[in-house]
Structure formats: C-alpha cells, structure tokens
Design an enzyme around this catalytic site. Structure first.
Site, mmCIF file in Angstrom:
data_model
loop_
_atom_site.group_PDB
_atom_site.id
_atom_site.type_symbol
_atom_site.label_atom_id
_atom_site.label_comp_id
_atom_site.label_asym_id
_atom_site.label_seq_id
_atom_site.Cartn_x
_atom_site.Cartn_y
_atom_site.Cartn_z
ATOM 1 C CB SER A 70 -0.951 0.001 1.208
ATOM 2 O OG SER A 70 -0.226 -0.005 2.428
ATOM 3 C CB CYS A 102 -4.656 -5.236 15.020
ATOM 4 S SG CYS A 102 -3.438 -3.910 14.895
ATOM 5 C CG LEU A 121 -6.180 -10.245 -0.307
ATOM 6 C CD1 LEU A 121 -5.068 -10.433 -1.337
ATOM 7 C CD2 LEU A 121 -7.429 -9.683 -0.969
ATOM 8 C CE1 TYR A 174 -4.076 -12.043 9.204
ATOM 9 C CE2 TYR A 174 -4.093 -14.428 9.210
ATOM 10 C CZ TYR A 174 -4.465 -13.239 9.778
ATOM 11 O OH TYR A 174 -5.221 -13.238 10.927
#
Length: 539
Positions: free
Chosen positions: A118, A174, A476, A478
């Site tokens: 990203s 998280c 995906l 991970y």
C-alpha cells in the site's frame, strides 16, 4: 582493458539513471500540474494535502502508517508524492491525474499490508493516503453505520460503544487497522463463528472507479459489489466508505487466556490440549471462539526453550454458562471461573489487544504505534487434525527457529454456513482452522531480513503435509508475495502470474474476479504485485 570496460559500465549506468530520474521528474510535474490546475476546486483546495520528496514533512507522513520495520529503511522505494485527501473530490482528482501522468497509484488506509504494497512499488508511483477520511456515522435505529476507509477499526469500536452497549461489529483484534483494507480483504475476528467476516456484514459501499466516478452498490452493480467484499478493492478502484451492518452482543461477554506448555509433565500439557482443540474448537457453539497461539518462550530450566500455547477465548455470555459448557465439551483445557473475566464487548477488544484489564477504552483512538520489529507473515488452512507426533515435530522446529509465533483461528459456526461464492472470500466450510505464521526480528539490515525470511519459508515448507493443497490456500489480508506475484507490477505477463496466487487466495472465485476486473478496469490502472488482472491485458 578491464578498467576501460568498468568505466564504460559506470557511464552507461549513470546515463540510464539520469534518464530515469528525468522521466520521473517529468511524470511528477505532469501529475502536480493536473492536480493543482486542471482539477483544482477552490471550495476544496488540495495544495496543502500533497507531499513531495522536497517537502520537509514527506518522510514523517510516509512513515506514520508503516507498521513493519522491514520497510522503514533507506533502500525501501519511496513514492514521488503522497496525497492525503480530506474530500472525495481529492480522491477523484488523484486517480485521474496519476493515470494521466503514467504513475502507478498505491492506496493506504491503515498501513498494515504485510508486504508493504500500500506504500511501496518498484516503478514510479504515488501514494493515496486515506487517513484524513475517517468519518463514522452510526444509525442505531436500523443497526447500520457508514465508515470511511481511513477510519481505524479501533475508532469504529469506540464509536459503536458510545451509541450502544448491545451492538458490535465483526472485525479484527488490532485496533490500528484501517477499515478500507481490512474489510475489503475479508476481515477476520473473534465474532466470525457467530456472524462471519467483516465483509459478510457489508450492505453498501462507495468506490471511486478508474474514470473518477463515485459509485454505490446500485450504480456499481452486484458483480463489483461482490468482488470488493473479500477480493481486494485495490484491484478495482478506491474504497471511500463502507455501509456495515451492526450485530447484537450481550451487555457483558466473557474472556479468558489460559496457557499450556510442552514441558508440563501431565496429560493436560500443550500438545494434548491443542490436539483436542483441533477436534473441538470448530464444533463448539458459535457464541464461543477460542484461538490457540503457540509461541517460543523460556523453559523452566536455564537456557531451555519450550512452547507455550495460549488458549484465548471469548464467549457471548456469562461465566456461569461458560464453565459448564467447557467442562462438558472441552474439559482438557481445565478452564476455571477464576481464569475468566466478564466485561463489555468494547472492553473485550482491549483484552484481545493485550491491554491490562481496566485500561480506558480511549486507547482505541490511538493511531500511532511503536514499530519495534521487522516481520514476515504467512498463512495456511487446515482441514484435517494434525497428529500428536507431528505437533511435537512442529514444536521442535519452532524452538530451533527462535522468535516466531503462530495463531490458530477456529472455523465452524457461521463460517461453515456461508457459500464459497457468496462473496469473493472463498474459505468457508471444510476448514478446521486457519494458521497465521509470524517471524519477528529486531536486528537491522538486509542480511538479517534474508536470514529470517529464509527461516520462515523453510518452516512454512515443513507444514505442507498438514495443510490444504492443490491449491495451498492463503488469506489475502495476510499478504505473502512468496506464494506468487507479478513483479514488477507494470509488466505485461500479469494474467499467467496471477493465475498462481489468484487460485491460492480465491480458489474458484478467481475466474469471476478476473471477469469483473476486465469490465471495470480493462487497462489495468489499479494494480500491484498481487492484484487481479484483466482477462485481456491492454497497455
């Protein structure tokens, strides 16, 4: 003669480097001119939201959402510019201008991509950093919420708790993950056995396509809406926001964390308990989720290492109901009332993120994290119980490895009821649990990175007899470039490369994803090293 050849190579290399830099400068100039002049909107100025390498804040903005020290290096490729939109028109303009300037676009909502896709690329690129677009609008009357892509999961949990103590959303543990990427990749969490994945609870979305149009579910059509729920929205456009369905939870839930080690000289040691866990966890009532987390720890004797398996659970109910259930269906764990804690659902999200009990839920609003480690992650799906002897061999390999852990997340419940083709996320019935592998290291430098990535690859290879095959499935969210990639991302043989990783991430849904991509982005503007390519590659 050798000196002459060497000098010639240096001159040629310098020439091509100079040409490359000149081309990049030209592309950047075109991009900025397009943004600041051709698509300027006086009512929503963008000039203060663009950071080029010459800007004193460029590095701090780039690093703010990098969650892996592996990519906090001088050698990590940097974007030519970062755009931090605070209005949807900025997203539209960035797409149009990067396309016009011939620059690749990378989209970041939280920065948790395990391979840094990203915010990195090996070709000239721009980062569209969505962190300013973080609005959350909850409608408790119809039990829905609109969540912008740059909002974090922690912010979503916090806002839900402000409105209702009896509602939640199925997502990860998280809290700093961005909603944009987390949900479009599926979105695992401890409510999955009761309510499925994050992407299973999306009822509408806003997406900006390659032409700069803002689409919702109705205008994008059901094929594209299907694809972005579990198929990775970054292949099809830029997710602006999700409309999600909130789910019901009791006023208090029960959580626990019980550890078992392999050096316990009893029948209730880690190996025996996790062997039974494999058989029981996917069949427990869907209100109960128990993760098993093996990791290497210090043993009872000096210089000795052992395996600690933490059994971390959440039950949508009270302790008085949980203990009889566990005594009946999973007595091997030996769960006691004093191991358990009752708390609100939002407080349980802190427990799962390893905050001390009693911590204020205000920490869910924290976006900054102390990035201490480099890491490399992988994933697997398990369909048959791993024998005890194999477990003991796995423990030995973990101890030889050193600083690594695994998470084993149980399936069953709602996950087994949803069809593989309901959304782009395919891994449903037939799985006992999913494994996440993680190698961690503090040492700096490429040599350390090569050592640890090689070790985790070897460990992953050794797990092949116990996991899915043909294809060996992967998750995906991970992200793992080792399972196949299109490198560099601008090369033309994307379809044959993508067939490899596409089958592992999406199984039978991969073909439909390619068909959707071909319709909505036929010239493959939205791409990365593991994106969905169009069926006909046209450049």
């Amino acid at each position: 003669m050798k000196a002459s050849i060497s000098l010639s190579l240096v001159i040629v290399s310098t020439f091509f480097l100079s040409v490359s830099c000149s081309i990049q400068d030209s592309n950047l100039e075109l991009f900025l001119k397009c943004l600041l002049h051709d698509h300027a909107e006086p009512s929503n100025p963008i000039s203060e939201l663009i950071y080029t390498r010459n800007n004193s804040s460029f590095q701090s903005v780039l690093n703010a959402y990098i969650k892996n020290r592996r990519f906090l290096t001088a050698s990590t490729p940097k974007p030519l510019a970062i755009v931090t939109p605070n209005h949807e028109s900025h997203v539209q303009a960035t797409i149009k201008c990067s396309n016009q300037a011939g620059l690749e676009l990378r989209i970041r909502s939280g920065g948790h991509d395990y391979e840094g896709l990203s915010y990195t690329s090996t070709v000239p690129f721009v980062v569209l950093d969505m962190f300013n677009l973080r609005k959350i609008d909850i409608n408790i009357a119809d039990e829905t919420a609109w969540v912008q892509a740059g909002a974090t999961i922690g912010e979503l949990y916090y806002q839900i708790s402000n409105v209702s103590k009896l509602h939640a959303f199925p997502a990860g543990v998280c809290p700093t993950m961005g909603a944009g990427g987390h949900i479009t990749g599926g979105g695992y969490g401890n409510l999955m056995r009761k309510y499925g994945l994050s992407s299973d609870n999306v009822v509408d979305a806003q997406l900006v396509d390659v032409e700069g149009r803002i689409l919702n579910r109705e205008s994008m059509g059901e094929d594209l809406f299907w694809a972005i729920r579990g198929g990775g929205g970054e292949s099809f456009g830029v997710i602006l926001a999700w409309k999600i369905k909130l789910v019901s939870v009791p006023e208090n839930v029960t959580v626990f964390n019980v550890g078992k080690t392999t050096d316990q000289a009893t029948s209730q040691g880690a190996t025996d308990v996790i062997y039974k866990w494999q058989q029981v966890a996917p069949k427990l009532p869907e209100e109960l989720f128990i993760r098993a987390m093996p990791k290497v720890v210090n043993g009872s004797r000096p210089l000795e290492k052992t395996i600690l398996v933490s059994f971390i659970g959440m039950f949508l109910g009270q302790i008085s109901s949980l203990i009889p259930l566990m005594n009946q269906q999973f007595p091997e764990l030996g769960l006691r009332a004093e191991d358990c804690h009752e708390m609100s659902w939002v407080e349980s999200t802190l427990f799962w993120d390893q905050y001390p009990i009693g911590t204020s839920i205000n920490v869910l609003l924290n976006r900054s994290t102390d990035v201490k480690f480099s890491s490399k992650n992988k994933s697997d799906y398990v369909k048959k119980v791993i024998p005890k002897k194999a477990l003991e061999e796995i423990w030995t390999k973990m101890i030889n490895f050193g600083n690594m852990w695994m998470q084993w997340n149980p399936y069953g419940g709602r996950m087994s009821e949803i069809s593989e083709s309901e959304t782009a996320f395919p891994d449903r019935a037939g799985n006992l649990f999913k494994i996440q592998y993680c190698a961690l290291w503090e040492e700096e430098g490429i040599n350390s990175t090569n050592i640890y990535t090689s070790k985790i690859r070897d460990f992953y290879a050794s797990m092949a007899p116990y996991v899915s095959n043909s294809p060996r499935e992967a998750f995906l969210n991970y992200r793992d470039l080792d399972i196949g990639n299109s490198y560099p991302s601008n090369k033309t043989s994307l379809l044959s490369d993508a067939d490899v990783y596409g089958a592992k991430y999406f199984k039978g849904n991969y073909k439909r994803l390619v068909e959707v991509k071909t319709k909505v982005d036929p010239f493959n503007f939205f791409k990365n090293e593991q994106s969905i390519p169009p069926g006909r590659v046209n450049f």
